[in-house]
Design an enzyme around this catalytic site. Structure first.
Site, short mmCIF file in Angstrom:
data_model
loop_
_atom_site.label_atom_id
_atom_site.label_comp_id
_atom_site.label_asym_id
_atom_site.label_seq_id
_atom_site.Cartn_x
_atom_site.Cartn_y
_atom_site.Cartn_z
N PRO A 2 0.84 -1.21 0.00
CG PRO A 2 -0.54 -1.45 1.84
CD PRO A 2 0.71 -1.98 1.22
CD GLU A 3 3.30 3.73 -3.87
OE1 GLU A 3 3.52 4.94 -3.70
OE2 GLU A 3 3.82 3.07 -4.79
CG HIS A 104 -5.01 -14.93 6.41
ND1 HIS A 104 -3.95 -15.71 6.84
CD2 HIS A 104 -5.38 -15.43 5.21
CE1 HIS A 104 -3.71 -16.64 5.92
NE2 HIS A 104 -4.55 -16.50 4.93
NE ARG A 123 3.52 -11.74 0.96
CZ ARG A 123 4.21 -11.21 -0.04
NH1 ARG A 123 3.59 -10.46 -0.93
NH2 ARG A 123 5.50 -11.40 -0.14
CE LYS A 166 20.81 11.76 -0.97
NZ LYS A 166 21.20 10.53 -0.35
#
Ligand SMILES: [Zn+2]
Length: 293
Positions: A2-3, A104, A123, A166
């Protein structure tokens, strides 16, 4: 995985069930999620009122009347189900399929709002952790996070300073959680496309030699905010639509512009490019080699 927009949609979906409500009963069916549950997990929650449900990067933080903070993370496959009188909703069900297997269901909160909030995670990369009030600032998971991309601390000057000198790609820099918190692979691809910056460019391209922002930095910051805000808005609007129809809360129908669109025509107006996929630091990058420079 998920973002940020998904986690924010989950937060908004959980808010009416949890905020201002008391934990009446807490059932922990598994004590071993990604980390072992905090000792006396149920005991530290039961009887406490959720004063506020906030978000930091992809973490949800419930502030409790005891002063403790309940930290929650969805991991790879975690989801919450909110049910009232046995009728289920799943906030933040974006493009990911969420498990319907009750085997679950690891943690169940019975709230005084009448809602039962169930955390399901096949998971078990997700986790929950109770922090005492004085431990929040020193919590290793939160301490090193950069600014929130939708917060005031994230701006062109800050991003340019962080990217100065960077030696990584701009894509890798944006995925670095110490530079900006909560951005993942999908929205980095989308933001770079919207800003028309090539993901292969060095991060230092968005800063002058002295670390000052340039025109690219401004475009990138605006694009990052826009892709996240659009995704949250779409999650939010489908959330309302679906509640009206089949009770399925927050199904995400967002269509990405480049993500997972290899071989398709670039959606930038006037661009004749084709979306390409490359692999950068082990992750797929989708971009348009014509308009992203
Ligand atoms: Zn293009």
């Amino acid at each position: 995985m998920p973002e940020l927009p998904e986690v924010e949609t989950v937060r908004r979906g959980l808010q009416p069930a949890m905020e201002g409500a008391r934990f009446v009963e807490v059932e922990a069916r598994r004590l071993d999620l990604r980390f072992p549950l905090t000792k006396n997990f149920a005991g530290r929650l039961e009887g406490q009122i959720v004063r506020g449900l906030g978000r930091r990067a992809k973490y949800l933080l419930a502030s409790l009347s005891s002063g403790d903070v309940l930290l929650m993370h969805l991991g790879m496959s975690g989801s919450f189900r909110v049910s009232y009188d046995g009728e289920d909703n799943a906030p933040g069900k974006f493009h990911h399929e969420r498990s319907q297997n009750n085997g679950h269901d690891h943690i169940v909160f019975k709230m005084s709002s009448g809602a039962t909030v169930t955390f399901n995670d096949p998971r078990r990369f997700g986790f929950m952790k109770i922090l005492s009030a004085d431990a929040v600032d020193t919590e290793p998971l939160l301490k090193s996070l950069g600014p929130e991309p939708l917060g005031n601390a994230f701006d062109a000057a800050m991003l340019a300073a962080a990217c100065t000198g960077k030696k990584t790609s701009i894509k890798a820099a944006l995925l670095d959680q110490t530079i900006v918190a909560g951005l993942g692979n999908i929205y980095v691809c989308e933001a770079l496309h919207r800003a028309q910056i090539s993901p292969k460019r060095m991060a230092s391209v968005i800063a002058s030699k002295t670390g000052k922002p340039n025109e690219r930095t401004e475009r990138l910051v605006a694009s990052i905010r826009a892709v996240l805000q659009d995704a949250i808005k779409q999650g939010g609007s489908s959330l309302r639509d679906h509640r009206r129809t089949d009770g399925d809360l927050g199904y995400f129908q967002h269509h990405f512009r480049v993500y997972d669109r290899e071989g398709e025509k670039c959606p930038t107006p006037g661009c004749r490019g084709t979306i390409k996929r490359i692999v950068q630091t082990g992750r797929s990058t989708f971009y348009c080699p014509v308009c992203q420079k």
